[in-house]
Design a protein around this motif. Structure first.
Motif, short mmCIF file in Angstrom:
data_model
loop_
_atom_site.label_atom_id
_atom_site.label_comp_id
_atom_site.label_asym_id
_atom_site.label_seq_id
_atom_site.Cartn_x
_atom_site.Cartn_y
_atom_site.Cartn_z
N ILE A 10 -89.08 46.34 -28.39
CA ILE A 10 -90.53 46.41 -28.55
C ILE A 10 -91.01 45.02 -28.97
O ILE A 10 -91.30 44.75 -30.14
CB ILE A 10 -90.93 47.49 -29.58
CG1 ILE A 10 -90.20 48.81 -29.26
CG2 ILE A 10 -92.45 47.70 -29.59
CD1 ILE A 10 -90.28 49.85 -30.37
N GLN A 11 -91.03 44.11 -28.01
CA GLN A 11 -91.40 42.72 -28.26
C GLN A 11 -92.15 42.18 -27.05
O GLN A 11 -92.02 42.73 -25.96
CB GLN A 11 -90.15 41.84 -28.44
CG GLN A 11 -89.22 42.25 -29.57
CD GLN A 11 -89.69 41.75 -30.92
OE1 GLN A 11 -90.45 40.78 -30.99
NE2 GLN A 11 -89.29 42.42 -31.98
N TYR A 12 -92.88 41.08 -27.28
CA TYR A 12 -93.44 40.34 -26.14
C TYR A 12 -92.38 39.35 -25.64
O TYR A 12 -91.68 38.74 -26.46
CB TYR A 12 -94.71 39.59 -26.59
CG TYR A 12 -95.96 40.42 -26.44
CD1 TYR A 12 -96.05 41.68 -27.03
CD2 TYR A 12 -97.05 39.98 -25.68
CE1 TYR A 12 -97.19 42.46 -26.88
CE2 TYR A 12 -98.19 40.76 -25.53
CZ TYR A 12 -98.25 42.01 -26.13
OH TYR A 12 -99.37 42.78 -25.97
N ILE A 59 -80.67 38.94 -40.22
CA ILE A 59 -81.04 40.19 -40.89
C ILE A 59 -82.36 40.63 -40.28
O ILE A 59 -83.30 39.83 -40.21
CB ILE A 59 -81.24 39.96 -42.41
CG1 ILE A 59 -79.94 39.49 -43.05
CG2 ILE A 59 -81.77 41.24 -43.08
CD1 ILE A 59 -80.11 38.96 -44.47
N GLU A 60 -82.44 41.86 -39.80
CA GLU A 60 -83.73 42.31 -39.29
C GLU A 60 -84.09 43.69 -39.79
O GLU A 60 -83.24 44.58 -39.87
CB GLU A 60 -83.80 42.24 -37.76
CG GLU A 60 -82.65 42.82 -37.00
CD GLU A 60 -82.93 42.79 -35.49
OE1 GLU A 60 -82.16 42.14 -34.79
OE2 GLU A 60 -83.89 43.45 -35.04
N THR A 61 -85.36 43.84 -40.17
CA THR A 61 -85.85 45.16 -40.58
C THR A 61 -86.59 45.75 -39.39
O THR A 61 -87.32 45.05 -38.70
CB THR A 61 -86.78 45.06 -41.80
OG1 THR A 61 -87.96 44.36 -41.45
CG2 THR A 61 -86.10 44.37 -42.97
N GLY A 107 -83.23 47.36 -29.34
CA GLY A 107 -83.35 46.24 -28.41
C GLY A 107 -83.27 44.88 -29.08
O GLY A 107 -82.55 43.98 -28.60
N SER A 108 -83.97 44.73 -30.21
CA SER A 108 -83.94 43.40 -30.85
C SER A 108 -82.58 43.15 -31.52
O SER A 108 -82.12 42.01 -31.56
CB SER A 108 -85.09 43.24 -31.84
OG SER A 108 -85.07 44.25 -32.82
N LEU A 109 -81.94 44.22 -31.99
CA LEU A 109 -80.59 44.05 -32.55
C LEU A 109 -79.63 43.56 -31.48
O LEU A 109 -78.86 42.62 -31.70
CB LEU A 109 -80.04 45.41 -33.04
CG LEU A 109 -80.23 45.88 -34.47
CD1 LEU A 109 -79.43 47.15 -34.68
CD2 LEU A 109 -79.81 44.83 -35.47
#
Ligand SMILES: C[S@@+](CC[C@H](N)C(=O)[O-])C[C@H]1O[C@@H](n2cnc3c(N)ncnc32)[C@H](O)[C@@H]1O
Length: 256
Positions: A49-51, A71-73, A79-81
């Motif tokens: 869920i990104q541009y 590190i991502e919240t 998808g971003s992981l």
């Protein structure tokens, strides 16, 4: 190469002052958010869920910084992981090629740590079945719960160069708490990327069913955080380059 880089830099500066171009980009962002454009994409098979522009910015940042921990919240479908894990895999690959050493894909010095309050079982299963899974760790829980923050800090202690991305609950209070919890983990020269700061620039009617809106969103949290954290600066060159981004004022660079 030097001349090419100078030309790019000049063009980005010129674009940042081009009111017509900026207005077209802003209009596209507003209308495309309404049409849920950011839900159209996948990365190595997982919905992200990104541009696309922000994905390219992440690629440039990761190549420049060469983090060993991201590190991502906010995991959602993963998808971003998977994107960040695949970028780290490429860094390990390039390092092995440059050193002339054999690459063992199971030895994963560089890793991604994702935190989400609700890792749906079908998403977890798909992420764990993905070939990037061996460099991904996931924690389920609210990113601002003290116990979760402590676990993330304990994990981060084993790494030298840390990059942080915040993309979970987009209220001011939540993002400010995430910044307080995780921005201190960002290594000098690296970034804390705060997504969906664009909410501040959009009409409130677009968020009637959401707890966030104008005056209560990731951008207001960034502004508040920066008042007492001069070690971070907004890297305006990134949004000037992208023109189309959901993270205006959200690319925070740690200067010291
Ligand atoms: C915008 S999505 C993340 C998108 C993902 N980063 C990507 O690029 O594909 C937001 C996610 O944040 C999670 N979330 C909401 N509140 C949270 C909280 N308090 N702590 C951690 N995650 C949260 C939601 O469950 C959801 O999966």
């Amino acid at each position: 190469m030097r001349q090419f880089e100078d030309e790019v830099s000049e063009r980005i500066k010129a674009n940042a002052c081009d009111e017509g171009l900026k207005a077209s980009a802003a209009r596209f962002v507003t209308e495309s958010i309404q049409s849920r454009y950011s839900y159209n994409f996948t990365w190595l098979g997982r919905p992200i869920i990104q541009y696309p522009q922000d994905m390219i910015a992440m690629q440039e940042i990761i190549w420049q910084i060469k983090p060993d921990l991201i590190i991502e919240t906010g995991i959602a479908h993963g998808g971003s992981l998977i994107m960040n894990a695949s970028m780290l895999a490429l860094l390990d690959y390039c390092e092995a090629v440059e050193a002339g050493t054999a690459l063992n894909p199971r030895v994963t010095r560089r890793r991604v740590l994702g935190i989400d309050i609700d890792i749906r079982s079908h998403n977890r299963t798909a992420i764990e079945a993905h070939s990037m899974t061996h460099r991904i760790d996931m924690i389920q829980g609210s990113s601002i719960e003290p116990e979760i923050v402590d676990r993330v800090h304990a994990i981060a202690r084993g790494y030298k160069k840390v990059l942080v991305c915040l993309d979970s609950n987009h209220t001011h209070e939540h993002v400010l708490a995430e910044l307080q919890a995780y921005a201190p983990l960002v290594s000098k020269g690296s970034y804390c990327v705060v997504f969906d700061t664009i909410i501040e620039d959009l009409p409130n009617v677009m968020f009637t069913v959401r707890p966030w809106g104008k005056g209560n969103n990731p951008k207001t949290a960034v502004w508040e955080y920066l008042k007492s954290h001069s070690e971070f600066q907004i890297d305006k060159s990134i949004e000037s380059k992208l023109l189309i981004t959901v993270a205006p004022d959200g690319y925070l660079k740690r200067m010291r």
